[in-house]
Design a protein around this motif. Structure first.
Motif, PDB file in Angstrom:
ATOM      1  N   GLY A  94      -0.973   7.559  -7.303  1.00 15.81           N
ATOM      2  CA  GLY A  94      -1.160   7.361  -5.855  1.00 15.81           C
ATOM      3  C   GLY A  94      -0.635   5.990  -5.466  1.00 15.81           C
ATOM      4  O   GLY A  94      -0.243   5.195  -6.322  1.00 15.81           O
ATOM      5  N   LYS A  95      -0.639   5.735  -4.156  1.00 19.82           N
ATOM      6  CA  LYS A  95      -0.090   4.459  -3.677  1.00 19.82           C
ATOM      7  C   LYS A  95      -1.124   3.341  -3.769  1.00 19.82           C
ATOM      8  O   LYS A  95      -1.689   2.910  -2.755  1.00 19.82           O
ATOM      9  N   VAL A  96      -1.408   2.912  -5.003  1.00 21.41           N
ATOM     10  CA  VAL A  96      -2.281   1.741  -5.193  1.00 21.41           C
ATOM     11  C   VAL A  96      -1.507   0.733  -6.038  1.00 21.41           C
ATOM     12  O   VAL A  96      -0.628   1.129  -6.816  1.00 21.41           O
ATOM     13  N   PRO A  97      -1.815  -0.561  -5.898  1.00 21.47           N
ATOM     14  CA  PRO A  97      -1.117  -1.540  -6.727  1.00 21.47           C
ATOM     15  C   PRO A  97      -1.289  -1.190  -8.217  1.00 21.47           C
ATOM     16  O   PRO A  97      -2.363  -0.745  -8.637  1.00 21.47           O
ATOM     17  N   LYS A  98      -0.238  -1.399  -8.989  1.00 17.81           N
ATOM     18  CA  LYS A  98      -0.225  -0.996 -10.397  1.00 17.81           C
ATOM     19  C   LYS A  98      -1.373  -1.625 -11.203  1.00 17.81           C
ATOM     20  O   LYS A  98      -2.027  -0.950 -12.000  1.00 17.81           O
ATOM     21  N   ARG A  99      -1.623  -2.901 -10.936  1.00 18.17           N
ATOM     22  CA  ARG A  99      -2.684  -3.585 -11.701  1.00 18.17           C
ATOM     23  C   ARG A  99      -4.055  -2.963 -11.438  1.00 18.17           C
ATOM     24  O   ARG A  99      -4.908  -2.880 -12.308  1.00 18.17           O
TER      25      ARG A  99
END
Ligand SMILES: Cc1cc2nc3c(=O)[nH]c(=O)nc-3n(C[C@H](O)[C@H](O)[C@H](O)COP(=O)(O)OP(=O)(O)OC[C@H]3O[C@@H](n4cnc5c(N)ncnc54)[C@H](O)[C@@H]3O)c2cc1C
Length: 415
Positions: A297-302
């Protein structure tokens, strides 16, 4: 005619200038306890002064006030952000509206606002008494008030026909209104961040998600949800969505000693089903890719990495090895992770106190006390406060304008 304004802050200056513009012959005095006036304006908005919010519809505007919503409705039909823009522009202050609706001086410096107020004060002959704390205010039998003012080691007694209490949230000053018969709603800090110690966010300080949904559960109140930018800090959560939650539940959070639960949805645009479909697509199309390294999904990778690891998915696991249990657990983390709030943090750009003069004791057509005629209110001294974004100054300008106008009109009628 002698008018005393107690407090040289936003509410006091706006009321004083409005009254003095209408009554050129009146003796208008601002008594300010501090060594400098307009201290909060100076430090506001991170030194930029967020003067108002570009919301020009009275009903919609009132939605930004956890306390004072009903009472402000009528006042905003008389002086609202559009009037604030005109007021400053016509007095030489150019303003700009940022993408999120917050309005600042084009100079990005609060000193522009302070200088404008000081110039107008001097032009209008308003007397400013610094280091002057009003200690007592009593009704005089013949009308008006006797004020006891402490200046250094000296004490002065002065008569005033009309008084505007604009002392902000200074605890002691509520005694002035109490002594005249007013009720003070309990005080509580508003606009703060949440302290959360949790391994899921431990190493993510500085990371922000543009659009998250947060739901606060605190004992003694209904759940409250906000949506917007969410920021992970050294000590927990911050950002507009969290700051707004703190305002809506300021009293309950104080009562619970800032112990509450926060449910975080990092992907409000997804449903559980759509997220599972995305995970399944990766399972089919990229079976060898590591789950931890490949967000679905569109969340920051970290953030994805941290949540995946905390859901029991080790770094080696690829999409073809992702069990149903693991993907359900990861989806729950992404859409409804529960975090324990363990305290209150600071929000440096803005904070206010909720509580103050009980609103039913004030006539909002004039801002005059219903308990002690001749006494008016302006600003944060009232049980009114807004969410972050310029709304707190707006209520100070509006109440100050109405109080100043009412005094001006009433005295002009008498003379
Ligand atoms: C760090 C910070 C940043 C902020 N930034 C923003 C922002 O960008 N936008 C926004 O909308 N809001 C902001 N706010 C909130 C806003 O500053 C307040 O809501 C607003 O200043 C309230 O104005 P006021 O005049 O009612 O009270 P105040 O500004 O608190 O002024 C009251 C004054 O009365 C004086 N006083 C008190 N008692 C007495 C007495 N007995 N005798 C004489 N004087 C007395 C005090 O010394 C004080 O100067 C911020 C607040 C803080 C703390």
């Amino acid at each position: 005619v002698r008018i005393l304004i107690i407090g040289g802050g936003a509410g006091g200056y706006f009321a004083a200038i409005t009254a003095a513009e209408l009554l050129p012959k009146a003796e208008v005095t601002i008594a300010e306890a501090g060594a400098r006036p307009l201290r909060k304006v100076e430090i506001s908005g991170g030194g930029r002064c967020n003067v108002t919010h570009a919301c020009f519809e009275a009903k919609e505007l009132t939605q930004a006030y956890p306390r004072g919503q009903k009472e402000l409705r009528g006042t905003f039909s008389r002086f609202q952000p559009k009037d604030t823009l005109d007021w400053f522009e016509s007095r030489g202050v150019r303003l700009k509206t940022e993408a999120d609706g917050r309005v600042f001086p084009v100079t990005d410096s609060s000193s522009t606002i302070v200088d404008c107020f000081e110039r107008l004060r001097k032009e209008l002959g308003i007397d400013l008494e610094l280091n002057s704390r009003v200690k007592e205010l009593v009704n005089e039998p013949t009308g008006g008030f006797m004020a006891t003012v402490i200046k250094g080691k000296k004490q002065f007694l002065n008569h005033y026909d009309t008084v505007i209490l604009a002392s902000g949230s200074t605890t002691k000053s509520y005694d002035l209104a109490k002594a005249l018969g007013h009720t003070i709603e309990p005080l509580a800090p508003s606009l703060f961040t949440f302290k959360v110690k949790d391994p899921r966010i431990e190493n993510l300080s500085g990371l922000s998600v543009e659009d998250a949904k947060v739901e606060l559960s605190v004992t003694g109140s209904k759940k409250h949800t906000e949506q917007g930018p969410l920021l992970i800090t050294h000590w927990g959560f911050s950002g507009p969505a969290v700051i707004r939650l703190s305002a809506w539940r300021a009293r309950e959070l104080l009562a619970s000693n800032y112990q509450a639960k926060l449910s975080v949805n990092w992907l409000p645009s997804e449903t559980r089903q759509s997220l599972e479909e995305k995970i399944n697509t990766l399972r089919g199309n990229s079976p060898r890719k590591s789950v931890v390294g490949t967000p679905a999904g569109k969340v920051p990778k970290r953030l994805w990495q941290s949540l995946a690891l905390q859901s029991g998915i080790s770094k080696e696991i690829n999409y073809s090895e992702l069990s149903k249990k693991m993907s359900v657990s990861l989806a729950s983390e992404l859409l409804s992770g529960i975090y324990q709030i363990s305290g209150k943090g600071v929000f440096k750009e803005e904070f206010v106190t909720c509580g103050g003069i009980r609103l039913s004791e004030v006539d909002f057509r004039t801002m005059e006390s219903k308990v002690s005629p001749g006494l008016y209110f302006s600003g944060e001294v009232l049980d009114i406060d807004g969410i972050t974004g310029g709304y707190n100054f707006q209520s100070a300008w509006t109440t100050g304008f109405i109080a100043g106008t009412a005094i001006g009109n009433s005295i002009a009628r008498q003379s």
